[in-house]
Design an enzyme around this catalytic site. Structure first.
Site, PDB file in Angstrom:
ATOM      1  N   SER A 154     -38.773  25.952  65.023  1.00  0.00           N
ATOM      2  CA  SER A 154     -38.049  27.316  64.970  1.00  0.00           C
ATOM      3  C   SER A 154     -37.805  27.675  66.254  1.00  0.00           C
ATOM      4  O   SER A 154     -38.488  27.512  67.529  1.00  0.00           O
ATOM      5  CB  SER A 154     -38.752  28.469  64.236  1.00  0.00           C
ATOM      6  OG  SER A 154     -37.996  29.701  64.755  1.00  0.00           O
ATOM      7  N   TYR A 167     -45.699  33.720  61.574  1.00  0.00           N
ATOM      8  CA  TYR A 167     -44.257  32.743  61.448  1.00  0.00           C
ATOM      9  C   TYR A 167     -44.490  32.077  62.797  1.00  0.00           C
ATOM     10  O   TYR A 167     -44.354  30.884  62.777  1.00  0.00           O
ATOM     11  CB  TYR A 167     -43.269  33.574  60.769  1.00  0.00           C
ATOM     12  CG  TYR A 167     -41.997  32.516  60.751  1.00  0.00           C
ATOM     13  CD1 TYR A 167     -41.792  31.856  59.688  1.00  0.00           C
ATOM     14  CD2 TYR A 167     -41.014  32.283  61.791  1.00  0.00           C
ATOM     15  CE1 TYR A 167     -40.762  30.990  59.549  1.00  0.00           C
ATOM     16  CE2 TYR A 167     -40.081  31.630  61.683  1.00  0.00           C
ATOM     17  CZ  TYR A 167     -39.820  30.805  60.481  1.00  0.00           C
ATOM     18  OH  TYR A 167     -38.902  30.030  60.369  1.00  0.00           O
TER      19      TYR A 167
END
Length: 275
Positions: A154, A167
């Site tokens: 990410s 996350y």
């Protein structure tokens, strides 16, 4: 002289894509199929991957005799499920060459409120889940001395975002896993790489970024001034899985519309047009 497409030809290759029922996983599976691979779509919700596989299978040859996309129920939090999905791919298509670890979940809350359970839950899906599937496939790859593992990291692997600490930590860990597998497993003919998508609206983040102040600030910081699409991530997956990347190992490619490169530039804020 036209460039040969053989460098990106995946004919005869078989891919297992976790989180393949939607979003980036489904987009990557679609692109691999379009370049000749057969794909197994794995996901916790069988009906979801069944629907996606039916859609992708229609993109195959017109004969309709042999499937090119099939679903499998896969919970990456389970060792048995990961091993069963790999066995299913082998039994269905007679081989396995590519794994894309795209399964993921989100946890958005202030870090003061974050619990150990929150952290462990995301680690178990993103990092340990990717490890489970990679290990199960890795035994096959080692035996055939060939295989490509692609981990979906990410943009938050590189920089901080508020209220998604679990996350961001998990996705940073995906980069660490990529480095470790690339270093240790290359001798077995296994290449391990990653992709770090920028802001792509999917089921797990759409409500956070579409039509919100958070989304506006993201676009303000993105030189291309828009969100990306899953299909724009998929090209990197085709590249990393293909012969074109035969000497590429241990890298994570950001695909982010320039977000990481952004500094002080022209404003794209909605209020600029009003001045």
């Amino acid at each position: 002289m036209p460039v040969s497409t053989s460098l990106f030809d995946l004919t005869g290759q078989v891919a297992l894509v976790t989180g393949g029922g939607s979003g980036i996983g489904k987009a990557c599976a679609t692109a691999l199929l379009q370049h000749g691979a057969k794909v197994v779509l794995g996901g916790r919700t069988l009906s979801k991957v069944e629907e996606a596989a039916q859609e992708l299978d229609a993109l195959g040859d017109d004969s309709g005799e042999d499937p090119v996309a099939v679903p499998v129920q896969l919970d990456v939090a389970s060792d048995d499920s990961a091993e069963a999905a790999v066995k299913f791919a082998m039994d269905t298509f007679g081989g396995l060459n590519i794994v894309i670890n795209s399964a993921g979940i989100m946890c958005k809350k202030p870090t003061f409120d974050l619990t150990g359970e929150d952290m462990n839950s995301l680690y178990n899906i993103h990092i340990t889940g990717a490890l489970r599937v990679s290990q199960a496939a890795g035994h096959i790859f080692r035996e055939q001395h060939q295989g490509s593992i692609i981990n979906i990291a990410s943009i938050s692997s590189y920089m901080s975002l508020t209220e998604v600490t679990a996350y961001a930590c998990a996705k940073s860990g995906m980069m660490g896993l990529t480095h470790s597998l690339a270093n240790e497993w290359a001798k077995y003919g296994i290449r391990t790489n990653g992709i770090a998508p920028g802001f792509i609206p999917t089921d797990i983040n759409r409500k956070m970024i579409e039509g919100t102040d958070r989304g506006r600030r993201i676009l303000e910081h993105t030189p291309m001034a828009r969100f990306g699409e899953g299909s724009e991530i998929a090209g990197a997956a085709v590249y990393l899985a293909s012969p074109a990347a035969s000497f590429v190992n241990g890298i994570t490619i950001p695909v982010d519309g320039g977000y990481l490169a952004s500094g002080i530039g022209d404003s794209v804020a909605p209020w600029e047009a009003e001045k």
